[in-house]
Design an enzyme around this catalytic site. Structure first.
Site, short mmCIF file in Angstrom:
data_model
loop_
_atom_site.label_atom_id
_atom_site.label_comp_id
_atom_site.label_asym_id
_atom_site.label_seq_id
_atom_site.Cartn_x
_atom_site.Cartn_y
_atom_site.Cartn_z
N ASP A 125 0.90 -1.02 0.03
CA ASP A 125 0.00 -0.02 0.15
C ASP A 125 0.86 1.33 0.17
OD1 ASP A 125 -2.35 -1.33 0.10
OD2 ASP A 125 -2.42 -1.16 2.48
N ARG A 175 -1.49 -0.48 -8.59
CA ARG A 175 -2.63 0.14 -8.37
C ARG A 175 -2.56 1.43 -8.21
NH1 ARG A 175 -3.80 -0.72 -2.10
NH2 ARG A 175 -4.25 -2.85 -2.53
C1 LIG Z 1 -8.77 -0.86 -3.30
C2 LIG Z 1 -8.32 0.27 -2.69
C3 LIG Z 1 -7.24 0.18 -2.13
C4 LIG Z 1 -6.70 1.62 -1.77
N1 LIG Z 1 -5.34 1.81 -1.20
C5 LIG Z 1 -4.79 3.08 -1.00
C6 LIG Z 1 -3.55 3.23 -0.68
O1 LIG Z 1 -2.70 2.26 -0.55
N2 LIG Z 1 -2.98 4.61 -0.41
C7 LIG Z 1 -4.06 5.40 -0.54
O2 LIG Z 1 -3.56 6.86 -0.13
N3 LIG Z 1 -5.14 5.25 -0.43
C8 LIG Z 1 -5.87 4.10 -0.87
N4 LIG Z 1 -7.23 4.04 -1.14
C9 LIG Z 1 -8.07 5.13 -0.77
C10 LIG Z 1 -8.14 6.20 -2.21
O3 LIG Z 1 -7.00 6.55 -2.35
C11 LIG Z 1 -9.51 6.96 -1.80
O4 LIG Z 1 -9.11 7.77 -0.75
C12 LIG Z 1 -10.64 6.15 -1.66
O5 LIG Z 1 -10.76 5.08 -2.71
C13 LIG Z 1 -11.76 7.34 -1.92
O6 LIG Z 1 -11.74 7.81 -3.26
P1 LIG Z 1 -12.47 7.68 -4.60
O7 LIG Z 1 -11.63 7.08 -5.66
O8 LIG Z 1 -13.42 6.48 -4.09
O9 LIG Z 1 -13.21 8.86 -4.99
P2 LIG Z 1 -14.18 9.81 -4.21
O10 LIG Z 1 -14.25 10.94 -5.03
O11 LIG Z 1 -13.75 9.86 -2.77
O12 LIG Z 1 -15.53 8.94 -4.09
C14 LIG Z 1 -16.27 8.74 -5.20
C15 LIG Z 1 -17.56 8.08 -4.74
O13 LIG Z 1 -17.45 6.89 -4.07
C16 LIG Z 1 -18.24 6.78 -2.68
N5 LIG Z 1 -17.34 6.40 -2.03
C17 LIG Z 1 -15.92 6.56 -1.71
N6 LIG Z 1 -15.50 6.05 -0.72
C18 LIG Z 1 -16.24 5.78 -0.12
C19 LIG Z 1 -16.52 5.12 1.24
N7 LIG Z 1 -15.45 4.83 2.07
N8 LIG Z 1 -17.87 4.77 1.78
C20 LIG Z 1 -18.78 4.98 1.17
N9 LIG Z 1 -18.79 5.57 0.00
C21 LIG Z 1 -17.59 5.82 -0.47
C22 LIG Z 1 -19.22 8.00 -2.79
O14 LIG Z 1 -20.36 8.03 -3.02
C23 LIG Z 1 -18.36 9.03 -3.43
O15 LIG Z 1 -19.05 9.99 -3.88
C24 LIG Z 1 -7.50 2.72 -1.63
C25 LIG Z 1 -8.75 2.64 -2.30
C26 LIG Z 1 -9.30 1.34 -2.45
C27 LIG Z 1 -10.50 1.43 -3.28
#
Ligand SMILES: Cc1cc2nc3c(=O)[nH]c(=O)nc-3n(C[C@H](O)[C@H](O)[C@H](O)COP(=O)(O)OP(=O)(O)OC[C@H]3O[C@@H](n4cnc5c(N)ncnc54)[C@H](O)[C@@H]3O)c2cc1C
Length: 304
Positions: A125, A175
């Site tokens: 990560d 990723r």
């Molecule tokens: C598989 C995976 C691995 C990840 N690994 C890392 C990592 O190693 N390092 C790192 O910094 N970040 C990591 N992240 C977190 C990532 O960086 C984002 O902060 C997170 O995914 C929210 O961003 P989004 O792309 O979904 O967009 P956003 O704009 O935040 O969300 C888009 C839409 O998705 C929905 N949504 C998003 N998150 C949630 C939630 N938790 N609960 C409910 N609805 C939600 C909402 O409706 C929102 O409007 C990871 C995320 C995923 C999916």
């Protein structure tokens, strides 16, 4: 909504633990290995692949780092024994990065050997900026030992396009996510649309250079945009997968993607550190509070 989010963040420390647990539970696959393994099987039966993550970061002693390492090694064994479709995704500060490079390398090397022995994959990560270059360096060193290792690149970082250009080739497994930490404004894109644009640009660049890409987002605009580009350009389904966090309600979209033959992987955190993790995540990203309220609302009314 912003006011409400900030209010929730202020009151979190005063909430009883059981209430935080209710709020956090959709995101977490329980506390014990048994609970987690049951959920992995359940997700596999529904067609999802999984990435297991033991909750925790920034361990302060060698003993803790070694214990976490041993637990991950036993997870690799259980995955093989039970024939589960899952890999492992971990934070380097959870296996000793704050204790020095020698300590973390020793543990990481053991994990790489365990992945190799079980013919499995290890994802590192990405944490906040002080760890970015160190994580990339350790990834490169470990890649020399075993090629089934991958990394994460965050779309909100200004440096990421260069990182992708330098690292991407046919053997690179990355990723791409937006990034979750509160960072120095000078080092990141601050505008939502710019992060979306950069995310899409990074995925395309990595795919064009032959890398395997985990498209890790719940942002349906990004998913749709990339998926239509992938389809138009006949990108092989063996070159990418979609990844989401456990508990985020996006069942319909994921089923549609799987029905069209795409791989979907669920990131599955679990473990005793659920409380610290949930509170820290809520504080770091006020938007999480809004998502959680939305999730509670959806689960009360059983809307999926
Ligand atoms: C598989 C995976 C691995 C990840 N690994 C890392 C990592 O190693 N390092 C790192 O910094 N970040 C990591 N992240 C977190 C990532 O960086 C984002 O902060 C997170 O995914 C929210 O961003 P989004 O792309 O979904 O967009 P956003 O704009 O935040 O969300 C888009 C839409 O998705 C929905 N949504 C998003 N998150 C949630 C939630 N938790 N609960 C409910 N609805 C939600 C909402 O409706 C929102 O409007 C990871 C995320 C995923 C999916």
């Amino acid at each position: 909504m912003k006011l409400l989010n900030n209010l929730i963040i202020k009151i979190i420390p005063f909430l009883p633990k059981f209430l935080v647990k209710i709020v956090a539970s959709p995101y977490i696959a329980g506390i014990t290995d048994k609970e987690m393994l049951k959920e992995v099987k359940n997700l596999n039966d529904k067609g999802y692949k999984v990435a297991i993550d033991i909750l925790g970061e920034h361990v302060k002693t060698e003993r803790e780092a070694e214990e976490v390492t041993k637990r991950y090694i036993s997870i690799y064994k259980e995955i093989s024994k039970r024939n589960l479709s899952s890999n492992v995704s971990l934070k380097l500060t959870h296996i000793g990065l704050d204790l020095g490079l020698d300590q973390v390398k020793k543990n990481l090397s053991l994990l790489v050997q365990a992945a190799k022995k079980n013919n499995n994959f290890l994802r590192l990560d990405m944490e906040n900026i002080p760890y970015t270059s160190k994580t990339i360096r350790l990834y490169k060193e470990m890649f020399e030992e075993y090629e089934q290792i991958g990394i994460v690149i965050q779309a909100y970082l200004l440096r990421s396009y260069n990182d992708i250009k330098k690292l991407s080739n046919e053997k690179f497994n990355v990723r791409i996510c937006k990034g979750i930490y509160a960072e120095d404004q000078e080092l990141v894109f601050n505008n939502y649309n710019d992060i979306q644009k950069n995310f899409i640009r990074l995925v395309k660049e990595a795919l064009n250079r032959g890398a395997y890409v985990g498209i890790a987002t719940h942002d349906e605009f990004i998913i749709d945009n990339i998926y239509s580009w992938i389809t138009k350009n006949n990108v092989s389904k063996n070159q990418y997968e979609f990844q989401v966090l456990h508990g985020v309600p996006m069942g319909k979209k994921l089923k549609m993607l799987m029905n069209e033959g795409n791989t979907v992987r669920i990131y599955l955190p679990y473990g005793d550190n659920w409380y610290d993790y949930s509170v820290r995540r809520l504080r770091e990203n006020p938007k999480m509070a809004g998502y959680i309220i939305r999730n509670i609302f959806l689960s009360i009314f059983r809307i999926k």
